[in-house]
Design a protein around this motif. Sequence first.
Motif, PDB file in Angstrom:
ATOM      1  N   ALA A 148       0.836  -1.201   0.000  1.00  0.00           N
ATOM      2  CA  ALA A 148       0.000   0.000   0.000  1.00  0.00           C
ATOM      3  C   ALA A 148       0.872   1.252   0.000  1.00  0.00           C
ATOM      4  O   ALA A 148       2.022   1.227   0.444  1.00  0.00           O
ATOM      5  CB  ALA A 148      -0.911   0.000   1.223  1.00  0.00           C
ATOM      6  N   LEU A 149       0.329   2.341  -0.505  1.00  0.00           N
ATOM      7  CA  LEU A 149       1.044   3.611  -0.495  1.00  0.00           C
ATOM      8  C   LEU A 149       1.315   4.046   0.935  1.00  0.00           C
ATOM      9  O   LEU A 149       0.430   3.984   1.799  1.00  0.00           O
ATOM     10  CB  LEU A 149       0.229   4.689  -1.208  1.00  0.00           C
ATOM     11  CG  LEU A 149       0.259   4.695  -2.735  1.00  0.00           C
ATOM     12  CD1 LEU A 149      -0.781   5.665  -3.266  1.00  0.00           C
ATOM     13  CD2 LEU A 149       1.648   5.070  -3.253  1.00  0.00           C
ATOM     14  N   LYS A 150       2.545   4.488   1.204  1.00  0.00           N
ATOM     15  CA  LYS A 150       2.922   5.019   2.515  1.00  0.00           C
ATOM     16  C   LYS A 150       3.617   6.357   2.315  1.00  0.00           C
ATOM     17  O   LYS A 150       4.465   6.496   1.435  1.00  0.00           O
ATOM     18  CB  LYS A 150       3.868   4.060   3.252  1.00  0.00           C
ATOM     19  CG  LYS A 150       3.227   2.771   3.729  1.00  0.00           C
ATOM     20  CD  LYS A 150       4.210   1.957   4.562  1.00  0.00           C
ATOM     21  CE  LYS A 150       5.404   1.499   3.740  1.00  0.00           C
ATOM     22  NZ  LYS A 150       6.328   0.629   4.530  1.00  0.00           N
ATOM     23  N   VAL A 151       3.253   7.325   3.149  1.00  0.00           N
ATOM     24  CA  VAL A 151       3.924   8.622   3.143  1.00  0.00           C
ATOM     25  C   VAL A 151       4.478   8.820   4.546  1.00  0.00           C
ATOM     26  O   VAL A 151       3.728   8.901   5.516  1.00  0.00           O
ATOM     27  CB  VAL A 151       2.967   9.760   2.774  1.00  0.00           C
ATOM     28  CG1 VAL A 151       3.743  11.060   2.588  1.00  0.00           C
ATOM     29  CG2 VAL A 151       2.186   9.431   1.516  1.00  0.00           C
ATOM     30  N   LEU A 152       5.799   8.883   4.656  1.00  0.00           N
ATOM     31  CA  LEU A 152       6.445   8.912   5.965  1.00  0.00           C
ATOM     32  C   LEU A 152       7.204  10.215   6.185  1.00  0.00           C
ATOM     33  O   LEU A 152       7.879  10.713   5.287  1.00  0.00           O
ATOM     34  CB  LEU A 152       7.423   7.731   6.094  1.00  0.00           C
ATOM     35  CG  LEU A 152       6.814   6.333   5.942  1.00  0.00           C
ATOM     36  CD1 LEU A 152       7.916   5.285   6.042  1.00  0.00           C
ATOM     37  CD2 LEU A 152       5.746   6.091   6.994  1.00  0.00           C
ATOM     38  N   PRO A 153       7.109  10.790   7.387  1.00  0.00           N
ATOM     39  CA  PRO A 153       7.903  11.977   7.703  1.00  0.00           C
ATOM     40  C   PRO A 153       9.348  11.587   7.977  1.00  0.00           C
ATOM     41  O   PRO A 153       9.643  10.444   8.320  1.00  0.00           O
ATOM     42  CB  PRO A 153       7.229  12.517   8.967  1.00  0.00           C
ATOM     43  CG  PRO A 153       6.631  11.305   9.616  1.00  0.00           C
ATOM     44  CD  PRO A 153       6.248  10.369   8.498  1.00  0.00           C
ATOM     45  N   GLY A 154      10.248  12.537   7.836  1.00  0.00           N
ATOM     46  CA  GLY A 154      11.655  12.261   8.086  1.00  0.00           C
ATOM     47  C   GLY A 154      12.499  12.738   6.930  1.00  0.00           C
ATOM     48  O   GLY A 154      12.121  13.645   6.193  1.00  0.00           O
ATOM     49  N   GLU A 155      13.631  12.106   6.745  1.00  0.00           N
ATOM     50  CA  GLU A 155      14.537  12.485   5.658  1.00  0.00           C
ATOM     51  C   GLU A 155      15.007  11.244   4.943  1.00  0.00           C
ATOM     52  O   GLU A 155      15.485  10.298   5.554  1.00  0.00           O
ATOM     53  CB  GLU A 155      15.740  13.264   6.211  1.00  0.00           C
ATOM     54  CG  GLU A 155      16.701  13.726   5.135  1.00  0.00           C
ATOM     55  CD  GLU A 155      17.857  14.528   5.702  1.00  0.00           C
ATOM     56  OE1 GLU A 155      19.004  14.066   5.584  1.00  0.00           O
ATOM     57  OE2 GLU A 155      17.588  15.594   6.292  1.00  0.00           O
ATOM     58  N   ASP A 156      14.851  11.255   3.634  1.00  0.00           N
ATOM     59  CA  ASP A 156      15.309  10.133   2.821  1.00  0.00           C
ATOM     60  C   ASP A 156      16.766  10.381   2.431  1.00  0.00           C
ATOM     61  O   ASP A 156      17.053  11.354   1.733  1.00  0.00           O
ATOM     62  CB  ASP A 156      14.429  10.015   1.578  1.00  0.00           C
ATOM     63  CG  ASP A 156      14.878   8.897   0.653  1.00  0.00           C
ATOM     64  OD1 ASP A 156      15.749   8.106   1.068  1.00  0.00           O
ATOM     65  OD2 ASP A 156      14.363   8.822  -0.467  1.00  0.00           O
TER      66      ASP A 156
END
Length: 263
Positions: A148-156
């Motif tokens: 499933a689509l995931k949108v995560l905070p932080g830094e890639d």
Amino acid sequence: MTRLSTTARTRLIILGGISAASAFVLWLLERRPGGHDGDYTPPLPQYKRGMRERDYVRLIPEDELVRVKGLLRRVYNLRSWFNDTESISRAWVNVLAAAQKPEGGGWKLDFDIDQVTPSQLSALCAAVELYFLGGLLAQQIRKSRRPALKVLPGEDPRDPYSWLSGLHDDNTIYINANRWRETISDENPMNFEGALCTSKLEALAHALGHELVHAVVLNCFPDIDAASVAYLPDDKHGPIFMLLNKKLFGHVGHASQRLFNIA
């Protein structure tokens, strides 16, 4: 006797001219790609950022263009409206209104990225997907049994400077927190792919729309995502991306720009 010799010489001159012309034509044929086979077609121009739609659409192979147009028809039927400017503008307003409701994540226009939760990001992404794709992408992901689509905070680490990192193969998108601490307001707006954004929430919604174009290609056309000469140019922002980004979200180009360079 003299008259006959003159006629003969004239014929020889004419025949010589024809032979020379024929030899020249054959020489040209030998030099062009395809030789004598007659299968030569002029090479298509290379894709360049900033091309007009009528020019870059010509660079999409016919079979791929048919598939992309078929997907657009399905989306338009699901959402019950087309890609006219008025409908697109109204849909973006609806996305922002839905996001600010408790069930949509309770977003503030000028949110604090350090307070944003994954559930809020998922709700915003789902709203953009529903209003603009009619749920088609979510259906395709479930049908394909893909993550499933995931949108995560932080830094890639792969891309720490963009507002969002590019879509990963596991359908994950990262919010690069350092960029979202900047100010976006009426006094300090941003041009995001042709859309004038006057709040961070508006810019984030448009940024997610951009990534959803990549998600559509990855999940609906994995072969195009992997190898299409019309998708891969410009870091997967070639003609197919440009067409979908415009026809689905009203975006022009794929770049964000500060209008006044205010920090």
